[in-house]
Scaffold this motif. Structure first.
Motif, PDB file in Angstrom:
ATOM      1  N   ARG A   1      -0.879  11.109 -10.034  1.00 11.43           N
ATOM      2  CA  ARG A   1      -2.184  10.538 -10.313  1.00 11.43           C
ATOM      3  C   ARG A   1      -3.004  10.465  -9.032  1.00 11.43           C
ATOM      4  O   ARG A   1      -2.454  10.288  -7.942  1.00 11.43           O
ATOM      5  CB  ARG A   1      -2.038   9.126 -10.902  1.00 11.43           C
TER       6      ARG A   1
ATOM      7  N   LEU B   1      -5.355   8.991  -6.019  1.00  9.19           N
ATOM      8  CA  LEU B   1      -5.527   7.719  -5.322  1.00  9.19           C
ATOM      9  C   LEU B   1      -7.016   7.472  -5.124  1.00  9.19           C
ATOM     10  O   LEU B   1      -7.729   8.352  -4.622  1.00  9.19           O
ATOM     11  CB  LEU B   1      -4.844   7.766  -3.956  1.00  9.19           C
TER      12      LEU B   1
ATOM     13  N   LEU C   1      -6.331   1.766  -4.064  1.00  2.76           N
ATOM     14  CA  LEU C   1      -5.758   1.379  -2.777  1.00  2.76           C
ATOM     15  C   LEU C   1      -6.893   0.939  -1.866  1.00  2.76           C
ATOM     16  O   LEU C   1      -7.820   1.707  -1.603  1.00  2.76           O
ATOM     17  CB  LEU C   1      -5.014   2.559  -2.150  1.00  2.76           C
TER      18      LEU C   1
ATOM     19  N   THR D   1       1.966   1.881  -3.378  1.00  2.99           N
ATOM     20  CA  THR D   1       0.899   2.450  -4.206  1.00  2.99           C
ATOM     21  C   THR D   1       0.783   3.950  -3.999  1.00  2.99           C
ATOM     22  O   THR D   1       0.642   4.721  -4.961  1.00  2.99           O
ATOM     23  CB  THR D   1      -0.447   1.775  -3.876  1.00  2.99           C
TER      24      THR D   1
ATOM     25  N   SER E   1       0.822  -1.207   0.000  1.00  2.00           N
ATOM     26  CA  SER E   1       0.000   0.000   0.000  1.00  2.00           C
ATOM     27  C   SER E   1       0.856   1.257   0.000  1.00  2.00           C
ATOM     28  O   SER E   1       0.535   2.244  -0.680  1.00  2.00           O
ATOM     29  CB  SER E   1      -0.930  -0.010   1.216  1.00  2.00           C
TER      30      SER E   1
ATOM     31  N   CYS F   1      -6.809   6.772 -12.035  1.00  2.00           N
ATOM     32  CA  CYS F   1      -6.532   6.671 -10.607  1.00  2.00           C
ATOM     33  C   CYS F   1      -5.719   5.413 -10.302  1.00  2.00           C
ATOM     34  O   CYS F   1      -5.741   4.447 -11.065  1.00  2.00           O
ATOM     35  CB  CYS F   1      -7.840   6.627  -9.803  1.00  2.00           C
ATOM     36  N   LEU F   2      -5.039   5.420  -9.165  1.00  2.00           N
ATOM     37  CA  LEU F   2      -4.383   4.227  -8.652  1.00  2.00           C
ATOM     38  C   LEU F   2      -5.216   3.700  -7.488  1.00  2.00           C
ATOM     39  O   LEU F   2      -5.516   4.462  -6.557  1.00  2.00           O
ATOM     40  CB  LEU F   2      -2.955   4.525  -8.197  1.00  2.00           C
TER      41      LEU F   2
ATOM     42  N   ARG G   1     -11.502   5.196 -13.585  1.00  2.00           N
ATOM     43  CA  ARG G   1     -10.583   4.317 -12.857  1.00  2.00           C
ATOM     44  C   ARG G   1      -9.205   4.271 -13.512  1.00  2.00           C
ATOM     45  O   ARG G   1      -8.193   4.102 -12.828  1.00  2.00           O
ATOM     46  CB  ARG G   1     -11.184   2.913 -12.759  1.00  2.00           C
ATOM     47  N   ARG G   2      -9.166   4.459 -14.829  1.00  2.00           N
ATOM     48  CA  ARG G   2      -7.885   4.451 -15.539  1.00  2.00           C
ATOM     49  C   ARG G   2      -6.985   5.594 -15.089  1.00  2.00           C
ATOM     50  O   ARG G   2      -5.749   5.478 -15.130  1.00  2.00           O
ATOM     51  CB  ARG G   2      -8.140   4.541 -17.042  1.00  2.00           C
TER      52      ARG G   2
ATOM     53  N   ALA H   1       3.667   5.589  -5.740  1.00  2.00           N
ATOM     54  CA  ALA H   1       3.476   5.588  -7.193  1.00  2.00           C
ATOM     55  C   ALA H   1       2.551   6.720  -7.608  1.00  2.00           C
ATOM     56  O   ALA H   1       2.799   7.413  -8.604  1.00  2.00           O
ATOM     57  CB  ALA H   1       2.919   4.246  -7.643  1.00  2.00           C
ATOM     58  N   ALA H   2       1.473   6.927  -6.833  1.00  2.00           N
ATOM     59  CA  ALA H   2       0.552   8.025  -7.138  1.00  2.00           C
ATOM     60  C   ALA H   2       1.247   9.380  -6.997  1.00  2.00           C
ATOM     61  O   ALA H   2       1.026  10.294  -7.806  1.00  2.00           O
ATOM     62  CB  ALA H   2      -0.665   7.955  -6.219  1.00  2.00           C
TER      63      ALA H   2
END
Length: 353
Positions: free
Chosen positions: A83, A85, A273, A74, A71, A270-271, A267-268, A77-78
């Protein structure tokens, strides 16, 4: 937490879920990818802090992380990809608290909160225009001008008193404020997006992708600059040509209780979690953080809370904090009174009463 370390020996992560304020100044985020760079300007001063709000969410001591290694990766990465979350999980599990954890640890200032209901529109998040207030102000200005100017010496174009400025009646919403040109990203909490009208996630697509928006009232205005109110209390910002564009895409934390599915196009961008109910050790540390010391019998209440969750009930962390506060701090003398209160405070939220 150790985290994964690349070949050059440097930890690629900037967020470690400690919630600790940065020592020696705010941490620097790596440069955004080329496709997530924006050209807004000129840069605004850094936003204010709101430590009181952070303490309400995180407690007084260093908060315990509810995030595992995957997590935390993640979240990083965002942050690095700029991007949003999309945080899912049961109600009350601490999804919205993540925004405050990120803001405090990275030194990003006050969190901008946008709470979503079924009537919320994209315009609500971007800006509002008080047309009635401006009409009343202009009428009062005109009346004052007529009283101020004598018939013989009044000139039709006399501007000794300024016309009420359009920007005085425009207030940027949380999303609109987050997209102002700051040198470091703002933190925006979009709370319970699954409560929205079906069109709102689709309406957000352009803003989330392009990092800009227009204010129609200012686009139609002859003046190229307008000073508008923002969602930060008492602060204003200059908008040029009716258009706002960020310099750094904000840290957007979108929470959902899973009451609906979102479109694939949304959704594409967003990342995802998913947050789960904390462990017993995490709950003990959270209670200690909020109360500065672990109250007596808190462990018994935590065991009761976890058993109710294990049996399939819907319970939130603030129910546990309320139960600890009243049953350990308020001097209840009888077990019967205490038991009745615990049943009330730790009731199953899914039962509707």
């Amino acid at each position: 937490m150790s985290g994964k370390t690349p070949a050059d020996g440097q930890d690629w992560r900037v967020f470690h879920a400690t919630g600790s304020a940065p020592d020696g100044g705010p941490r620097t985020l790596p440069e955004a990818p080329p496709w997530r760079r924006f050209g807004g300007g000129p840069a605004l001063p850094p936003p204010p802090d709101d430590e009181q709000a952070a303490r309400r969410r995180l407690g007084h001591a260093e908060p315990v992380s509810q995030l595992d290694e995957k997590s935390i990766d993640t979240v990083n990465a965002a942050l690095l990809l700029r991007r949003p979350l999309l945080v899912t999980g049961p109600p009350g599990v601490g999804k919205s608290t993540l925004a405050y954890l990120i803001a405090r640890e990275l030194g990003l200032g006050q969190v901008l909160e946008w709470s979503i209901v079924s009537r919320t529109t994209l315009r609500d998040g971007l800006c509002s225009y008080d047309a009635l207030g401006r009409a009343q102000a202009i009428a009062a200005w005109q009346a004052g001008m007529r009283a101020h100017l004598a018939p013989d010496d009044a000139a039709p174009g006399d501007s000794s008193r300024s016309v009420p400025a359009l920007g005085d009646f425009i207030t940027l919403g949380p999303l609109g404020t987050a997209l102002l040109p700051y040198d470091r990203p703002r933190v925006l909490l979009v709370d319970e997006l699954d409560k929205s009208d079906i069109d709102l996630p689709n309406d957000l697509l352009h803003v989330l992708e392009n990092g800009n928006y227009e204010i129609p009232e200012l686009v139609r205005e002859a003046d190229s600059q307008a000073l508008v109110h923002t969602s930060d209390p008492g602060l204003r910002a200059v908008v040029n040509d009716g258009r706002v564009e960020c310099r750094e895409f904000p840290v957007v934390v979108i929470t959902s209780n899973g009451e609906r599915e979102f479109p694939a196009a949304f959704r594409r961008r967003c990342l995802p979690l998913e947050m789960r109910t904390p462990t017993r050790e995490q709950l003990l540390t959270m209670v200690e953080s909020h109360f500065r010391a672990l109250p007596s019998d808190a462990g018994t209440l935590i065991d009761d809370f976890m058993e109710r969750v294990r049996m399939g009930g819907t319970h939130s962390l603030d129910q546990l904090l309320n139960a600890v506060q009243l049953t350990t701090k308020s001097g209840f003398q009888t077990d019967a009174a205490r038991r009745t209160l615990v049943e009330l405070l730790l009731r199953d939220l899914a039962k509707g009463r």
